[in-house]
Scaffold this motif. Structure first.
Motif, PDB file in Angstrom:
ATOM      1  N   ILE A 165       0.883  -0.846   0.069  1.00 56.36           N
ATOM      2  CA  ILE A 165       0.053   0.043  -0.084  1.00 56.36           C
ATOM      3  C   ILE A 165       0.962   1.054  -0.067  1.00 56.36           C
ATOM      4  CG2 ILE A 165      -1.841   1.295   1.280  1.00 56.36           C
ATOM      5  CD1 ILE A 165      -2.684  -1.395   2.117  1.00 56.36           C
ATOM      6  N   GLY A 166       1.139   1.815  -1.321  1.00 57.45           N
ATOM      7  CA  GLY A 166       1.987   2.906  -1.425  1.00 57.45           C
ATOM      8  C   GLY A 166       1.115   4.318  -1.583  1.00 57.45           C
ATOM      9  N   LEU A 167       1.747   5.229  -1.815  1.00 58.12           N
ATOM     10  CA  LEU A 167       1.172   6.367  -2.074  1.00 58.12           C
ATOM     11  C   LEU A 167      -0.016   6.752  -3.055  1.00 58.12           C
ATOM     12  CD1 LEU A 167       1.104   9.579  -1.404  1.00 58.12           C
ATOM     13  CD2 LEU A 167       2.749  10.008  -3.185  1.00 58.12           C
ATOM     14  N   GLN A 168       0.098   5.817  -4.105  1.00 56.80           N
ATOM     15  CA  GLN A 168      -0.921   5.758  -5.072  1.00 56.80           C
ATOM     16  C   GLN A 168      -2.400   5.315  -4.491  1.00 56.80           C
ATOM     17  OE1 GLN A 168      -1.060   3.455  -8.768  1.00 56.80           O
ATOM     18  NE2 GLN A 168      -1.805   4.917  -9.906  1.00 56.80           N
ATOM     19  N   GLN A 169      -2.000   4.073  -3.646  1.00 57.83           N
ATOM     20  CA  GLN A 169      -3.198   3.502  -2.956  1.00 57.83           C
ATOM     21  C   GLN A 169      -3.865   4.348  -2.048  1.00 57.83           C
ATOM     22  OE1 GLN A 169      -0.206   1.692  -3.671  1.00 57.83           O
ATOM     23  NE2 GLN A 169      -0.918   0.590  -5.214  1.00 57.83           N
ATOM     24  N   ILE A 170      -3.162   4.983  -1.182  1.00 57.81           N
ATOM     25  CA  ILE A 170      -3.278   5.780  -0.058  1.00 57.81           C
ATOM     26  C   ILE A 170      -4.368   6.887  -0.818  1.00 57.81           C
ATOM     27  CG2 ILE A 170      -2.624   7.675   1.255  1.00 57.81           C
ATOM     28  CD1 ILE A 170      -0.375   5.539   2.078  1.00 57.81           C
ATOM     29  N   ARG A 171      -3.657   7.651  -1.834  1.00 62.90           N
ATOM     30  CA  ARG A 171      -4.377   8.588  -2.562  1.00 62.90           C
ATOM     31  C   ARG A 171      -5.812   8.336  -3.238  1.00 62.90           C
ATOM     32  NH1 ARG A 171      -2.374  10.109  -7.129  1.00 62.90           N
ATOM     33  NH2 ARG A 171      -3.489  11.952  -7.092  1.00 62.90           N
ATOM     34  N   CYS A 172      -5.790   7.016  -3.476  1.00 63.66           N
ATOM     35  CA  CYS A 172      -7.225   6.470  -4.021  1.00 63.66           C
ATOM     36  C   CYS A 172      -8.248   6.115  -3.203  1.00 63.66           C
ATOM     37  CB  CYS A 172      -6.902   5.252  -4.833  1.00 63.66           C
ATOM     38  SG  CYS A 172      -8.240   4.371  -5.661  1.00 63.66           S
ATOM     39  N   ILE A 173      -7.760   5.785  -1.824  1.00 64.46           N
ATOM     40  CA  ILE A 173      -8.801   5.497  -0.817  1.00 64.46           C
ATOM     41  C   ILE A 173      -9.216   6.916  -0.297  1.00 64.46           C
ATOM     42  CG2 ILE A 173      -8.735   4.860   1.574  1.00 64.46           C
ATOM     43  CD1 ILE A 173      -6.699   2.564   1.015  1.00 64.46           C
ATOM     44  N   ALA A 174      -8.448   7.998  -0.267  1.00 61.47           N
ATOM     45  CA  ALA A 174      -8.743   9.176   0.164  1.00 61.47           C
ATOM     46  C   ALA A 174      -9.643   9.761  -1.022  1.00 61.47           C
ATOM     47  CB  ALA A 174      -7.502  10.126   0.352  1.00 61.47           C
ATOM     48  N   ALA A 175      -9.224   9.761  -2.144  1.00 63.91           N
ATOM     49  CA  ALA A 175     -10.170  10.237  -2.978  1.00 63.91           C
ATOM     50  C   ALA A 175     -11.579   9.793  -3.110  1.00 63.91           C
ATOM     51  CB  ALA A 175      -9.551   9.922  -4.606  1.00 63.91           C
ATOM     52  N   PHE A 176     -11.806   8.458  -2.975  1.00 64.57           N
ATOM     53  CA  PHE A 176     -13.194   7.840  -2.742  1.00 64.57           C
ATOM     54  C   PHE A 176     -13.772   8.420  -1.611  1.00 64.57           C
ATOM     55  CE2 PHE A 176     -12.108   5.137  -6.146  1.00 64.57           C
ATOM     56  CZ  PHE A 176     -13.334   4.473  -6.458  1.00 64.57           C
ATOM     57  N   LEU A 177     -13.183   8.645  -0.487  1.00 68.61           N
ATOM     58  CA  LEU A 177     -13.902   9.072   0.775  1.00 68.61           C
ATOM     59  C   LEU A 177     -14.064  10.521   0.786  1.00 68.61           C
ATOM     60  CD1 LEU A 177     -11.778   7.197   3.466  1.00 68.61           C
ATOM     61  CD2 LEU A 177     -14.078   6.775   2.847  1.00 68.61           C
ATOM     62  N   THR A 178     -13.381  11.324   0.069  1.00 70.33           N
ATOM     63  CA  THR A 178     -13.442  12.889   0.090  1.00 70.33           C
ATOM     64  C   THR A 178     -14.136  13.617  -1.286  1.00 70.33           C
ATOM     65  OG1 THR A 178     -11.037  13.297  -0.756  1.00 70.33           O
ATOM     66  CG2 THR A 178     -11.671  13.087   1.777  1.00 70.33           C
ATOM     67  N   LEU A 196       0.251  -1.610  14.309  1.00 72.85           N
ATOM     68  CA  LEU A 196       0.970  -1.292  12.797  1.00 72.85           C
ATOM     69  C   LEU A 196      -0.081  -0.396  12.021  1.00 72.85           C
ATOM     70  CD1 LEU A 196       3.422  -1.977  11.279  1.00 72.85           C
ATOM     71  CD2 LEU A 196       2.303  -3.968  10.552  1.00 72.85           C
ATOM     72  N   PHE A 197      -1.349  -0.695  12.091  1.00 69.16           N
ATOM     73  CA  PHE A 197      -2.180  -0.045  11.543  1.00 69.16           C
ATOM     74  C   PHE A 197      -2.260   1.581  11.641  1.00 69.16           C
ATOM     75  CE2 PHE A 197      -6.429   1.675  10.396  1.00 69.16           C
ATOM     76  CZ  PHE A 197      -6.632   1.357   9.441  1.00 69.16           C
ATOM     77  N   ASN A 198      -1.573   1.974  12.653  1.00 72.13           N
ATOM     78  CA  ASN A 198      -1.584   3.257  12.772  1.00 72.13           C
ATOM     79  C   ASN A 198      -0.597   3.963  11.879  1.00 72.13           C
ATOM     80  OD1 ASN A 198      -3.326   3.285  15.051  1.00 72.13           O
ATOM     81  ND2 ASN A 198      -1.810   3.006  16.547  1.00 72.13           N
ATOM     82  N   ILE A 199       0.409   3.300  11.349  1.00 74.16           N
ATOM     83  CA  ILE A 199       1.357   3.733  10.473  1.00 74.16           C
ATOM     84  C   ILE A 199       0.435   4.184   9.078  1.00 74.16           C
ATOM     85  CG2 ILE A 199       3.406   3.120   9.049  1.00 74.16           C
ATOM     86  CD1 ILE A 199       4.259   1.549  11.348  1.00 74.16           C
ATOM     87  N   LEU A 200      -0.318   3.185   8.718  1.00 72.98           N
ATOM     88  CA  LEU A 200      -1.143   3.340   7.572  1.00 72.98           C
ATOM     89  C   LEU A 200      -1.975   4.519   7.672  1.00 72.98           C
ATOM     90  CD1 LEU A 200      -2.000   2.708   4.661  1.00 72.98           C
ATOM     91  CD2 LEU A 200      -3.569   0.870   5.616  1.00 72.98           C
ATOM     92  N   ILE A 204      -2.512   8.224   5.424  1.00 71.24           N
ATOM     93  CA  ILE A 204      -3.800   8.561   4.822  1.00 71.24           C
ATOM     94  C   ILE A 204      -4.265   9.894   5.329  1.00 71.24           C
ATOM     95  CG2 ILE A 204      -6.184   7.732   4.422  1.00 71.24           C
ATOM     96  CD1 ILE A 204      -5.122   4.914   4.504  1.00 71.24           C
ATOM     97  N   LYS A 205      -4.193  10.052   6.613  1.00 71.78           N
ATOM     98  CA  LYS A 205      -4.555  11.202   7.295  1.00 71.78           C
ATOM     99  C   LYS A 205      -4.653  12.548   6.638  1.00 71.78           C
ATOM    100  CE  LYS A 205      -5.624  12.865  11.958  1.00 71.78           C
ATOM    101  NZ  LYS A 205      -5.217  12.661  13.611  1.00 71.78           N
ATOM    102  N   PRO A 206      -3.537  12.784   5.977  1.00 70.24           N
ATOM    103  CA  PRO A 206      -3.211  14.255   5.672  1.00 70.24           C
ATOM    104  C   PRO A 206      -4.059  14.456   4.305  1.00 70.24           C
ATOM    105  CG  PRO A 206      -1.154  13.264   6.095  1.00 70.24           C
ATOM    106  CD  PRO A 206      -2.185  12.435   6.388  1.00 70.24           C
TER     107      PRO A 206
END
Length: 272
Positions: A165-178, A196-200, A204-206
């Motif tokens: 789960i890299g930057l692109q996957q993170i951006r994709c999750i955020a895009a759907f939610l926002t 460990l999930f706190n790292i992920l 995503i949080k920003p």
């Protein structure tokens, strides 16, 4: 449902036709949307985005623009979003959309991030399956109004998940939610999450806006707190419900629309 639509979205029957026409005009005048084929944008389709924008034409246009760009922005996921081609995901029972709604009238999307084996199910297919299920319920008027509740079971989450789960996957999750997808994600429940999930999440949080952040609830291992919002009838037994995670009905419903998804993917990838 009409009263709920008015309370949640400010939807007024007397203004709907006028706002749909205003939205059509805004799309015609938008330089980005002029590159997309608007012939398939009937009133029902446009209303979906107006609801996603709380009947504000500018907000609805922003959602539509973002949604129309998903195919080019996240090609590797959208290109695989055909239900009949995702049996590796479905057979592992990693996610589902509940048949019944919760007490708020929402569909409940349950996924088991920690039980996903990236070596068996590629991240692209896992993401594509989520797209399929969300697109399925985005067609429903009641879900357009009430939105979706998300339950993420993170038990078993480890480094094998974090490494794919890299930057692109993170951006994709955020895009759907926002706001890049025409659905209201009104509550996101995180359950059984290891440290460990706190790292992920901190990665995503920003990318999340304040509304989304405020609607994310971390339950730890406290199933009772989850049950106060999501009744056990909707949950698998490992989350205090009964039986295994059941995705049969959701997958069957999606597969019945396989030709729709094939056409949808084609249009999303070509920008038409």
């Amino acid at each position: 449902w009409c009263l709920l639509a008015e309370n949640l979205l400010g939807e007024k029957k007397s203004q709907k036709e006028s706002l749909v026409q205003q939205f059509k005009l805004a799309i015609e005048q938008d330089s980005y949307m002029r590159t997309h084929n608007s012939s398939s944008m009937d009133n029902g389709f446009l209303t979906r985005f107006l609801r996603a924008g709380s009947w504000d034409v500018d907000a609805a246009l922003e959602v539509l623009r973002s949604y129309s760009g998903l195919g080019k922005e996240y090609t590797e996921y959208v290109s695989r979003a055909v239900p009949s081609k995702l049996d590796r995901v479905w057979s592992n029972h990693l996610n589902t959309m509940t048949e019944k709604r919760d007490k708020f009238g929402r569909r409940v999307y349950i996924f088991r991030l920690g039980q996903w084996d990236p070596d068996t199910v590629p991240v692209e297919e896992f993401y594509a399956s989520a797209y399929v299920l969300l697109e399925l319920v985005a067609r429903e008027v009641k879900t357009q109004i009430a939105g979706v509740t998300v339950v993420n079971d993170v038990s078993g989450f480890g480094f094998k998940h974090l490494r794919v789960i890299g930057l692109q996957q993170i951006r994709c999750i955020a895009a759907f939610l926002t706001g890049s997808f025409p659905l209201w994600f009104n509550r996101v429940h995180i359950i059984n999450h290891p440290r460990l999930f706190n790292i992920l999440f901190n990665m995503i949080k920003p990318f999340l806006d304040d509304r989304v952040r405020e609607n994310i609830v971390f339950h730890g291992n406290d199933l009772q707190s989850l049950h106060r919002e999501v009744c056990t009838e909707l949950l698998p037994k490992n989350l205090g419900g009964s039986g295994e995670l059941d995705n049969y009905a959701a997958v069957a419903a999606a597969k019945k629309l396989d030709s729709y998804y094939q056409e949808h993917v084609k249009n999303a990838l070509t920008g038409s």
